[in-house]
Design a protein around this motif. Structure first.
Motif, PDB file in Angstrom:
ATOM      1  N   SER A   1      18.667  62.663  40.686  1.00  0.00           N
ATOM      2  CA  SER A   1      18.721  64.048  40.240  1.00  0.00           C
ATOM      3  C   SER A   1      17.396  64.540  39.661  1.00  0.00           C
ATOM      4  N   LYS A   2      16.553  63.609  39.248  1.00  0.00           N
ATOM      5  CA  LYS A   2      15.316  63.983  38.565  1.00  0.00           C
ATOM      6  C   LYS A   2      14.195  63.027  38.964  1.00  0.00           C
ATOM      7  N   ASP A   3      12.980  63.553  39.056  1.00  0.00           N
ATOM      8  CA  ASP A   3      11.812  62.714  39.312  1.00  0.00           C
ATOM      9  C   ASP A   3      11.439  61.957  38.042  1.00  0.00           C
ATOM     10  N   TYR A   4      10.886  60.768  38.210  1.00  0.00           N
ATOM     11  CA  TYR A   4      10.367  59.981  37.092  1.00  0.00           C
ATOM     12  C   TYR A   4       8.902  60.385  36.910  1.00  0.00           C
ATOM     13  N   VAL A   5       8.532  60.787  35.705  1.00  0.00           N
ATOM     14  CA  VAL A   5       7.167  61.230  35.427  1.00  0.00           C
ATOM     15  C   VAL A   5       6.556  60.351  34.348  1.00  0.00           C
ATOM     16  N   ALA A   6       5.345  59.894  34.591  1.00  0.00           N
ATOM     17  CA  ALA A   6       4.600  59.092  33.630  1.00  0.00           C
ATOM     18  C   ALA A   6       3.181  59.651  33.545  1.00  0.00           C
ATOM     19  N   THR A   7       2.517  59.408  32.422  1.00  0.00           N
ATOM     20  CA  THR A   7       1.139  59.845  32.252  1.00  0.00           C
ATOM     21  C   THR A   7       0.307  58.706  31.682  1.00  0.00           C
ATOM     22  N   GLY A   8      -0.994  58.856  31.810  1.00  0.00           N
ATOM     23  CA  GLY A   8      -1.899  57.851  31.268  1.00  0.00           C
ATOM     24  C   GLY A   8      -3.320  58.148  31.667  1.00  0.00           C
ATOM     25  N   ASP A   9      -4.138  57.105  31.648  1.00  0.00           N
ATOM     26  CA  ASP A   9      -5.522  57.265  32.076  1.00  0.00           C
ATOM     27  C   ASP A   9      -5.889  56.146  33.048  1.00  0.00           C
ATOM     28  N   MET A  10      -6.851  56.450  33.895  1.00  0.00           N
ATOM     29  CA  MET A  10      -7.308  55.535  34.920  1.00  0.00           C
ATOM     30  C   MET A  10      -8.802  55.338  34.740  1.00  0.00           C
ATOM     31  N   MET A  11      -9.231  54.094  34.930  1.00  0.00           N
ATOM     32  CA  MET A  11     -10.660  53.789  34.912  1.00  0.00           C
ATOM     33  C   MET A  11     -11.000  52.997  36.166  1.00  0.00           C
ATOM     34  N   TYR A  12     -12.150  53.310  36.728  1.00  0.00           N
ATOM     35  CA  TYR A  12     -12.639  52.594  37.906  1.00  0.00           C
ATOM     36  C   TYR A  12     -14.078  52.190  37.645  1.00  0.00           C
ATOM     37  N   LYS A  13     -14.402  50.968  38.020  1.00  0.00           N
ATOM     38  CA  LYS A  13     -15.781  50.506  37.940  1.00  0.00           C
ATOM     39  C   LYS A  13     -16.123  49.846  39.265  1.00  0.00           C
ATOM     40  N   LYS A  14     -17.304  50.129  39.753  1.00  0.00           N
ATOM     41  CA  LYS A  14     -17.765  49.612  41.038  1.00  0.00           C
ATOM     42  C   LYS A  14     -17.498  48.115  41.163  1.00  0.00           C
ATOM     43  N   ASP A  15     -17.265  47.697  42.376  1.00  0.00           N
ATOM     44  CA  ASP A  15     -16.944  46.320  42.734  1.00  0.00           C
ATOM     45  C   ASP A  15     -15.499  45.979  42.417  1.00  0.00           C
ATOM     46  N   ASN A  16     -14.616  46.946  42.742  1.00  0.00           N
ATOM     47  CA  ASN A  16     -13.185  46.692  42.763  1.00  0.00           C
ATOM     48  C   ASN A  16     -12.565  46.380  41.405  1.00  0.00           C
ATOM     49  N   LYS A  17     -12.858  47.216  40.423  1.00  0.00           N
ATOM     50  CA  LYS A  17     -12.243  47.093  39.098  1.00  0.00           C
ATOM     51  C   LYS A  17     -11.525  48.405  38.788  1.00  0.00           C
ATOM     52  N   VAL A  18     -10.216  48.303  38.539  1.00  0.00           N
ATOM     53  CA  VAL A  18      -9.404  49.491  38.279  1.00  0.00           C
ATOM     54  C   VAL A  18      -8.429  49.192  37.146  1.00  0.00           C
ATOM     55  N   ILE A  19      -8.234  50.179  36.280  1.00  0.00           N
ATOM     56  CA  ILE A  19      -7.202  50.089  35.240  1.00  0.00           C
ATOM     57  C   ILE A  19      -6.338  51.340  35.334  1.00  0.00           C
ATOM     58  N   LEU A  20      -5.025  51.145  35.379  1.00  0.00           N
ATOM     59  CA  LEU A  20      -4.068  52.226  35.201  1.00  0.00           C
ATOM     60  C   LEU A  20      -3.362  51.916  33.886  1.00  0.00           C
ATOM     61  N   ASN A  21      -3.608  52.765  32.900  1.00  0.00           N
ATOM     62  CA  ASN A  21      -3.081  52.562  31.559  1.00  0.00           C
ATOM     63  C   ASN A  21      -2.040  53.652  31.284  1.00  0.00           C
ATOM     64  N   TYR A  22      -0.764  53.305  31.459  1.00  0.00           N
ATOM     65  CA  TYR A  22       0.312  54.268  31.256  1.00  0.00           C
ATOM     66  C   TYR A  22       0.589  54.404  29.759  1.00  0.00           C
ATOM     67  N   THR A  23       0.725  55.666  29.310  1.00  0.00           N
ATOM     68  CA  THR A  23       0.976  55.912  27.889  1.00  0.00           C
ATOM     69  C   THR A  23       2.345  56.524  27.635  1.00  0.00           C
ATOM     70  N   THR A  24       2.890  57.309  28.594  1.00  0.00           N
ATOM     71  CA  THR A  24       4.236  57.875  28.453  1.00  0.00           C
ATOM     72  C   THR A  24       4.952  57.734  29.785  1.00  0.00           C
ATOM     73  N   PRO A  25       6.228  57.566  29.829  1.00  0.00           N
ATOM     74  CA  PRO A  25       7.162  57.504  28.705  1.00  0.00           C
ATOM     75  C   PRO A  25       7.137  56.164  27.983  1.00  0.00           C
ATOM     76  N   LYS A  26       6.488  55.145  28.594  1.00  0.00           N
ATOM     77  CA  LYS A  26       6.333  53.877  27.888  1.00  0.00           C
ATOM     78  C   LYS A  26       4.958  53.303  28.211  1.00  0.00           C
ATOM     79  N   LYS A  27       4.510  52.401  27.371  1.00  0.00           N
ATOM     80  CA  LYS A  27       3.206  51.785  27.573  1.00  0.00           C
ATOM     81  C   LYS A  27       3.312  50.688  28.631  1.00  0.00           C
ATOM     82  N   TYR A  28       2.376  50.740  29.573  1.00  0.00           N
ATOM     83  CA  TYR A  28       2.328  49.775  30.669  1.00  0.00           C
ATOM     84  C   TYR A  28       0.890  49.786  31.176  1.00  0.00           C
ATOM     85  N   LYS A  29       0.400  48.645  31.573  1.00  0.00           N
ATOM     86  CA  LYS A  29      -0.999  48.571  31.996  1.00  0.00           C
ATOM     87  C   LYS A  29      -1.123  47.692  33.237  1.00  0.00           C
ATOM     88  N   MET A  30      -1.915  48.164  34.205  1.00  0.00           N
ATOM     89  CA  MET A  30      -2.248  47.378  35.382  1.00  0.00           C
ATOM     90  C   MET A  30      -3.769  47.314  35.477  1.00  0.00           C
TER      91      MET A  30
END
Length: 174
Positions: A18-47
């Motif tokens: 019935s509803k889409d799942y929405v999350a927010t956060g910040d993303m960082m990328y650094k050359k040579d294949n380094k990426v961070i997805l840092n979710y802040t809402t609705p819960k904290k999660y990091k990849m």
């Protein structure tokens, strides 16, 4: 382009829900294949992606995976993220059909898999003409038996900064 930092909004659409799942956060990328997805809402999660390693952190619990030999979906996702962040879409041309569109302010690149296991039906990347920065990324999943195939995950990026200082220690995988 050596680094990118951006805010993101992730929308996960699943047909039948019935509803889409929405999350927010910040993303960082650094050359040579380094990426961070840092979710802040609705819960904290990091990849964190650093070369061939991926770490997922949820509620203080960390899981580390080696993407080499980890399976088609992880390798495909890693290649796609790297191509999007570096702007090296031509690196995808052996496995994907790339179609380009444009309007007054944006480019739209539609990426359709042509070989291998098709995890995604298609991928759309929208980039601003002015600086070629990614503003939207939509991954539409391949239909599973008995489903329509219109499930997708969409990322919208804002507040993007380029070539800023990002310490290597941010991308450390423990």
């Amino acid at each position: 382009l050596t680094t990118i930092r951006s805010n993101f909004k992730q929308t996960k659409h699943i047909n039948g829900m019935s509803k889409d799942y929405v999350a927010t956060g910040d993303m960082m990328y650094k050359k040579d294949n380094k990426v961070i997805l840092n979710y802040t809402t609705p819960k904290k999660y990091k990849m964190v992606v650093n070369g061939e390693k991926v770490m997922m952190e949820n509620n203080g619990k960390k899981n580390v995976y080696n993407t080499k030999g980890a399976g088609a979906s992880m390798n495909e996702m890693q290649a796609m993220i790297t191509a999007c962040m570096t702007g090296n879409l031509q690196s995808l041309k052996n496995k994907y059909k790339l179609t380009y569109y444009e309007d007054g302010q944006n480019y739209l690149v539609k990426v359709v898999p042509i070989t291998g296991k098709k995890i995604f039906k298609d991928i759309e990347m929208e980039l601003k003409k002015s600086d070629k920065m990614l503003t939207r990324l939509r991954l539409t999943e391949t239909a599973k038996a008995g489903k329509s195939g219109n499930d997708y995950t969409e990322y919208s990026f804002s507040g993007t900064e380029q070539n800023i200082s990002l310490a290597d220690s941010l991308f450390t995988i423990e």
